[in-house]
Each structure stands twice: as C-alpha cells, then as structure tokens.
Design a protein around this motif. Structure first.
Motif, short mmCIF file in Angstrom:
data_model
loop_
_atom_site.label_atom_id
_atom_site.label_comp_id
_atom_site.label_asym_id
_atom_site.label_seq_id
_atom_site.Cartn_x
_atom_site.Cartn_y
_atom_site.Cartn_z
N TRP A 108 0.85 -1.19 0.00
CA TRP A 108 0.00 0.00 0.00
C TRP A 108 0.89 1.24 0.00
O TRP A 108 1.87 1.31 0.73
CB TRP A 108 -0.92 -0.01 1.23
CG TRP A 108 -1.96 1.07 1.20
CD1 TRP A 108 -1.98 2.20 1.95
CD2 TRP A 108 -3.11 1.11 0.36
NE1 TRP A 108 -3.09 2.95 1.65
CE2 TRP A 108 -3.81 2.30 0.67
CE3 TRP A 108 -3.63 0.26 -0.61
CZ2 TRP A 108 -4.98 2.67 0.03
CZ3 TRP A 108 -4.81 0.60 -1.25
CH2 TRP A 108 -5.47 1.80 -0.92
N ASP A 110 0.78 4.23 1.24
CA ASP A 110 0.98 4.93 2.49
C ASP A 110 1.03 3.92 3.64
O ASP A 110 0.00 3.49 4.16
CB ASP A 110 -0.16 5.93 2.73
CG ASP A 110 0.05 6.76 3.99
OD1 ASP A 110 1.12 6.63 4.62
OD2 ASP A 110 -0.86 7.55 4.34
N GLU A 112 1.61 4.21 6.65
CA GLU A 112 1.17 4.71 7.95
C GLU A 112 -0.30 5.08 7.96
O GLU A 112 -0.79 5.67 8.93
CB GLU A 112 2.02 5.92 8.36
CG GLU A 112 3.51 5.60 8.50
CD GLU A 112 4.32 6.82 8.91
OE1 GLU A 112 3.70 7.92 9.05
OE2 GLU A 112 5.53 6.69 9.09
N SER A 113 -1.02 4.74 6.93
CA SER A 113 -2.43 5.11 6.81
C SER A 113 -3.27 4.36 7.85
O SER A 113 -3.07 3.18 8.11
CB SER A 113 -2.94 4.80 5.41
OG SER A 113 -4.34 5.00 5.33
N VAL A 114 -4.25 5.08 8.42
CA VAL A 114 -5.16 4.45 9.37
C VAL A 114 -6.13 3.50 8.66
O VAL A 114 -6.81 2.70 9.31
CB VAL A 114 -5.96 5.52 10.14
CG1 VAL A 114 -5.03 6.35 11.01
CG2 VAL A 114 -6.75 6.41 9.20
N LEU A 115 -6.19 3.60 7.34
CA LEU A 115 -7.07 2.72 6.57
C LEU A 115 -6.42 1.38 6.25
O LEU A 115 -7.08 0.50 5.68
CB LEU A 115 -7.45 3.40 5.24
CG LEU A 115 -8.25 4.70 5.35
CD1 LEU A 115 -8.47 5.29 3.97
CD2 LEU A 115 -9.58 4.45 6.04
N LEU A 116 -5.17 1.21 6.65
CA LEU A 116 -4.43 0.02 6.23
C LEU A 116 -5.06 -1.25 6.81
O LEU A 116 -5.30 -2.23 6.07
CB LEU A 116 -2.97 0.14 6.66
CG LEU A 116 -1.98 -0.81 5.97
CD1 LEU A 116 -2.11 -0.72 4.47
CD2 LEU A 116 -0.55 -0.49 6.40
N ALA A 186 1.39 0.10 11.23
CA ALA A 186 -0.02 0.41 11.02
C ALA A 186 -0.81 -0.79 10.51
O ALA A 186 -2.05 -0.77 10.53
CB ALA A 186 -0.17 1.58 10.05
#
Length: 355
Positions: A108, A110, A112-116, A186
């Motif tokens: 992915w 990003d 560090e994305s919270v959506l990971l 994350a």
C-alpha cells in the motif's frame, strides 16, 4: 446369521451432547497407552500436555491466541455443514486470505495510513470468499463434488504462497529465508500487553460466534439452511434452492477462513512465511463437529483443540516427543467422535436367517 446396520428412529438427544465428552475421555485413555508404549510416564506426560501449558499467564495467552482462529473458521464452516455443504478447503482459504491481506500491508502506498488495517480486513475476507466461490460455482452449475474441489484447491493455495515467499515477495534483507518483509506498524493488530502475543483479533472471533448464533438459531434463512441439510426434498418443496445453500455455506466458510488468515498475518506473525498456518483450517473441521455445529459448542471445541496444539508444542520441547503428536491426538479425537455419532444415529442388529 448376519449383521445389519439400521437407522435409529429417534437418536438420543442426551447422547448427542455427551458424545464429545466421551470422545475426549477415550482420546485421553488411548493417549495414555500411547505414551506408555513410548516409555514415558503417562500421568506426567498428560500433565505436561494438558495442564502445564495453562499454568502461566503466557500459556493462557497463547491458549486463547490459538483458539481464536480455530473458533472463527469453525463458525464459518458450520454454516455450510448444517446444509450438507462440505467445505474441506478452509486451509487454502485461510492461506489466500493471509496472502491478500499481507499484499495490501506490504505494498500500500501509504504504510502509515489508518485505513491500512480495514483494507487488509476487506482483502482477507474477499480473497477467502473468492477462493471458496470457485467450488461453489462448480457445485451449483456442474454438480461437482465440493469436498474434492476445496481440498485440491488447498494445495494450489499452499504452492502459490511458497512461490511468493521464495520468489517475488521474499525479503531481500531476510538472509535468504523464505519470508516477506515485516508488515508496517499500522498493519499490525495491537497486543493487549507487550509481554504477550494475544491481540485484538479475539474480538473478531467473539463477533463471529454471536453472528453465527444469530444466523443459525435466530434467522429464517439459517432455519432454511438447516432444513436443506436435514431434509433436502422438504426444502426443495418449500422453494429453497439447493444452489443457494451451496453458495451461502461455502462463502461463509471462505470469509471466516480469510479473516482468520488476515488476523494471523497481521497478528502474531507480522509477515508471510510457508508456515503461516499450523493446520488451523483442517483442525477447525474437527472443532465444528466437537461443537455439534452450535456456536457456543464450537467455542468449547476450539479451546480443547487449541490446548492440543499448545500441549503438543510443550511436550515437544520438554520431553523431546515428535511434533506429529498433535496430529495424532486430533485424528484419535475425530475417530472417536465419528464412532460415537455412528452409534447415536445407527444400530447394529444380529439377523437370524429363517429356514
């Protein structure tokens, strides 16, 4: 004279409840004889197998950690088993769920994305369902045997995982070990305590148990699934199509196994390796039958099977017994459980031939 197998007109309800307990007791007895034949003290070995793993907080944590995927997968499988849809390939669906979720976590853009984590959850669920949809389509459209198809697809998934970790996904800094790089922070499920591996994936299992109970015992669709398994002609007469039971049963099992694979990759392992599963997909079949295809019975069955995994690892390290011991116990338990079921639903009569 000859023997005849006859179906009992009314199977005993108390015996259906007592059968898993009886099968477990017989497994312990046979296990004691087996340990004695290997030259080990049966009582000391059984203590090391069943009691010692739960004598510490770390042991209790590992017990619940291993029980979580077993219970989760068994809940999904039981939905299909109630309708006589036999998904034997949860191990492959588990593997594909772990592969898809790890692919999202590793690549992915990003990290560090919270959506990971939500995206990994969706990827694992979708991959497990997609892998189960293939035998569902073949059974519904071409009347193939889902037992053979799901089982054979397990080997395809295992070989695909081996190809990835030995080839394009292998960690270049991993000293040539067949494994991927570690997932980013994350993409990992948080542990309750840094000293132990038990993590928040246990809440997913709790939700799955409640969802299975509501579906199978409190919904009209779940009732139709059960009728489809117990009386196919009656279900067909009532307008419930067999293909619907096939799709629902296999997709439920695939989704549960895919989620379990995602939780294993994002939880205690944190990466992909050829040993992503110690056999959870196959052991969950036994768990489902120990639990009598009931949500809360499956919880007890999962805790028992988890103890077999944990005890097998313990005696392997402390007593030097082979790692295959866990599989032996699983096989003995399944044998006695099936034997008990046979005598619950059937009886053997001696028939004397008249002159």
């Amino acid at each position: 004279m000859h023997f005849r197998i006859e179906q009992r007109p009314e199977p005993s309800a108390p015996m259906r409840v007592a059968a898993p307990v009886l099968a477990t007791a017989l497994t312990v007895i046979v296990g004691s004889i087996f340990f004695a034949s290997l030259g080990h003290d049966p009582l000391a070995t059984l203590y090391a197998f069943f009691v010692e793993p739960l004598s510490s907080m770390n042991g209790l944590s590992e017990w619940l950690l291993k029980a979580s995927p077993l219970i989760l997968i068994a809940c999904g499988l039981a939905v299909g088993f109630r309708a006589n849809v036999w998904n034997i390939g949860a191990e492959g669906q588990f593997t594909m769920g772990a592969i898809a979720a790890s692919g999202v976590g590793l690549f992915w853009p990003d990290p560090e994305s919270v959506l990971l984590l939500p995206l990994m959850f969706l990827a694992g669920t979708g991959a497990g369902m997609a892998w189960a949809a293939i035998p569902a389509f073949l059974r519904a459209r071409m009347n193939t045997n889902e037992i053979l198809v799901t089982l054979m697809m397990t080997y395809i998934a295992t070989l695909f995982l081996s190809y990835l970790v030995h080839g394009p996904w292998r960690d270049p800094a991993g000293f040539n070990y067949p494994q991927t790089a570690l997932l980013p922070a994350a993409a990992l499920l948080q542990s309750f305590d840094p000293a132990y591996r038990l993590n928040s994936s246990i809440f997913i299992t709790v939700v799955a148990v409640i969802a299975m109970w509501l579906f199978t015992d409190r919904s009209f669709l779940g009732y139709k699934m059960s009728v489809s398994g117990a009386a196919p002609l009656a279900a067909r007469y009532a307008g419930f199509r067999e293909s619907a039971a096939v799709w629902i049963g296999l997709l439920a099992g695939g989704a549960a196994a895919g989620i379990a694979g995602m939780a294993e990759a994002a939880g205690p392992l944190g990466q992909l390796s050829p040993q992503i599963s110690p056999g959870y997909g196959f052991a969950a079949i036994i768990v489902a039958f120990i639990g009598r295809l009931n949500a809360f019975g499956i919880v007890l069955g999962g805790l028992l099977m988890s103890l077999l995994f944990l005890g097998g690892e313990g005696v392997q390290m402390t007593l030097g017994l082979p790692s295959a011991l866990t599989r032996i116990f699983q096989g003995i338990l399944l044998f006695f459980l099936l034997a008990a079921d046979f005598f619950i639903f059937y009886r053997i009569r001696l028939v004397r031939e008249r002159a």
